[in-house]
Design an enzyme around this catalytic site. Sequence first.
Site, PDB file in Angstrom:
ATOM      1  N   CYS A 285      -3.758  -0.961  -2.000  1.00 34.04           N
ATOM      2  CA  CYS A 285      -4.049   0.455  -2.259  1.00 34.04           C
ATOM      3  C   CYS A 285      -5.027   0.588  -3.434  1.00 34.04           C
ATOM      4  CB  CYS A 285      -2.735   1.155  -2.595  1.00 34.04           C
ATOM      5  SG  CYS A 285      -2.920   2.886  -2.961  1.00 34.04           S
ATOM      6  N   ASN A 286      -6.144   1.245  -3.184  1.00 33.37           N
ATOM      7  CA  ASN A 286      -7.143   1.398  -4.255  1.00 33.37           C
ATOM      8  C   ASN A 286      -6.604   2.266  -5.384  1.00 33.37           C
ATOM      9  OD1 ASN A 286      -8.553   0.954  -1.621  1.00 33.37           O
ATOM     10  ND2 ASN A 286     -10.256   0.629  -3.014  1.00 33.37           N
TER      11      ASN A 286
ATOM     12  N   GLU B  61      -6.631   8.984   9.673  1.00 32.12           N
ATOM     13  CA  GLU B  61      -5.303   8.919  10.301  1.00 32.12           C
ATOM     14  C   GLU B  61      -5.265   9.723  11.597  1.00 32.12           C
ATOM     15  OE1 GLU B  61      -1.895   9.403   7.801  1.00 32.12           O
ATOM     16  OE2 GLU B  61      -2.597   7.873   6.402  1.00 32.12           O
TER      17      GLU B  61
ATOM     18  N   ASP C 175       0.867  -1.184   0.000  1.00 32.72           N
ATOM     19  CA  ASP C 175       0.000   0.000   0.000  1.00 32.72           C
ATOM     20  C   ASP C 175       0.901   1.230   0.000  1.00 32.72           C
ATOM     21  OD1 ASP C 175      -2.412   1.558   0.324  1.00 32.72           O
ATOM     22  OD2 ASP C 175      -1.810   1.885   2.396  1.00 32.72           O
ATOM     23  N   SER C 176       0.293   2.392  -0.193  1.00 34.56           N
ATOM     24  CA  SER C 176       1.073   3.633  -0.132  1.00 34.56           C
ATOM     25  C   SER C 176       1.552   3.921   1.289  1.00 34.56           C
ATOM     26  CB  SER C 176       0.210   4.794  -0.628  1.00 34.56           C
ATOM     27  OG  SER C 176      -1.000   4.839   0.101  1.00 34.56           O
TER      28      SER C 176
ATOM     29  N   TYR D  45      -0.580   8.528  -2.306  1.00 38.88           N
ATOM     30  CA  TYR D  45      -0.647   8.269  -3.744  1.00 38.88           C
ATOM     31  C   TYR D  45      -1.869   8.972  -4.372  1.00 38.88           C
ATOM     32  CZ  TYR D  45       2.717   4.290  -3.689  1.00 38.88           C
ATOM     33  OH  TYR D  45       3.830   3.498  -3.591  1.00 38.88           O
TER      34      TYR D  45
ATOM     35  N   CYS E 178     -11.265   3.074  -0.895  1.00 39.70           N
ATOM     36  CA  CYS E 178      -9.996   3.589  -0.355  1.00 39.70           C
ATOM     37  C   CYS E 178      -9.682   2.825   0.918  1.00 39.70           C
ATOM     38  CB  CYS E 178     -10.133   5.076  -0.062  1.00 39.70           C
ATOM     39  SG  CYS E 178      -8.695   5.787   0.758  1.00 39.70           S
TER      40      CYS E 178
ATOM     41  N   HIS F 183      -8.538   3.656   3.681  1.00 35.82           N
ATOM     42  CA  HIS F 183      -8.828   4.304   4.968  1.00 35.82           C
ATOM     43  C   HIS F 183     -10.310   4.325   5.344  1.00 35.82           C
ATOM     44  CE1 HIS F 183      -4.779   5.619   4.309  1.00 35.82           C
ATOM     45  NE2 HIS F 183      -4.759   6.360   5.402  1.00 35.82           N
TER      46      HIS F 183
HETATM   47  N1  DGL Z   1      -4.019   3.908   0.064  1.00 32.43           N
HETATM   48  C1  DGL Z   1      -4.686   4.964  -0.674  1.00 32.43           C
HETATM   49  C2  DGL Z   1      -5.897   4.366  -1.414  1.00 32.43           C
HETATM   50  O1  DGL Z   1      -6.440   3.361  -1.023  1.00 32.43           O
HETATM   51  C3  DGL Z   1      -5.113   6.105   0.221  1.00 32.43           C
HETATM   52  C4  DGL Z   1      -3.975   6.907   0.777  1.00 32.43           C
HETATM   53  C5  DGL Z   1      -3.154   7.591  -0.296  1.00 32.43           C
HETATM   54  O2  DGL Z   1      -3.654   8.538  -0.931  1.00 32.43           O
HETATM   55  O3  DGL Z   1      -2.042   7.169  -0.512  1.00 32.43           O
HETATM   56  O4  DGL Z   1      -6.323   4.898  -2.389  1.00 32.43           O
END
Ligand code: DGL
Length: 264
Positions: A74-75, A153, A11-12, A43, A185, A187
């Site tokens: 990560c989406n 977060e 993931d990011s 990301y 996403c 989060h």
């Molecule tokens: N992990 C990212 C997503 O699921 C969210 C956080 C980011 O923007 O990196 O899209």
Amino acid sequence: MSDKRPIGIFDSGVGGLTVVKEMRRVLPGEDIIYFGDTAHVPYGAKSKETIKRFSIENVNFLLKYNVKLIVVACNTSSSVALPLLRRSFKVPIVGVVMPGARRAAALSGYGKIGLIGTRTTISSGAYEKALKKVAPKLKVISKPCPLFVSLAEEGWTSHRLTRLIAKEYLAPLKKAKVKSLILGCTHYPLLYQVIKREMGKGVRLVDSARSVADETAIILRERSLLTSARKGGMQKFFVSDEPMRFAGLGKRFLGKKLKYVRKA
Ligand code: DGL
């Protein structure tokens, strides 16, 4: 047959731990190697080219651990980089977009589907493309909700400001009377209650972390890649920036303390 090699997940940053949490529930015997690209997070507002480059690097890191399958938690990365990753590597790679789209289509009947995610996820059109394959007639209404990442977060999961922001973001989806809403996403599962309350009882929320864990189990079974262990899978977490903040935040996303966190 038992394949003891670990599953790789990237993931990011910390958000992908929502996927690890579901993966542990569905596949408790599997070992997991996680990579959070904390040096490059977020990301969600970056260009496709940049995200593709980071995603390739993340896969290369995980391959050093002899992983049997990689989950792109990560989406944003799944939305823009998955086809390239699959073309570039031999290891099976699972993204979060298709499993979420399938689940939403199954829940929506003939109704409209709502989608929320980062700006890059929404502008990529990846979910629309996936939904066209599984339910060509269903209409999709989407809305980027970038502030949700920071709120999750920050731990403001039931704060009144979060409720106000949710009201503002989700208004067009409510107005469109969507039948289901894809939480597109990493989060957003943390804000499940706020989103549920705002959308109302009749709208089914699709947690893509849960859908991808179920789909991973199916793929491992089909390809005879499952471990024979029933429980006790270990998890190791690697990050590209300093590990302290990740370990602290991570506890909330994973629902338990992270025992092994290292700088990659
Ligand atoms: N992990 C990212 C997503 O699921 C969210 C956080 C980011 O923007 O990196 O899209």
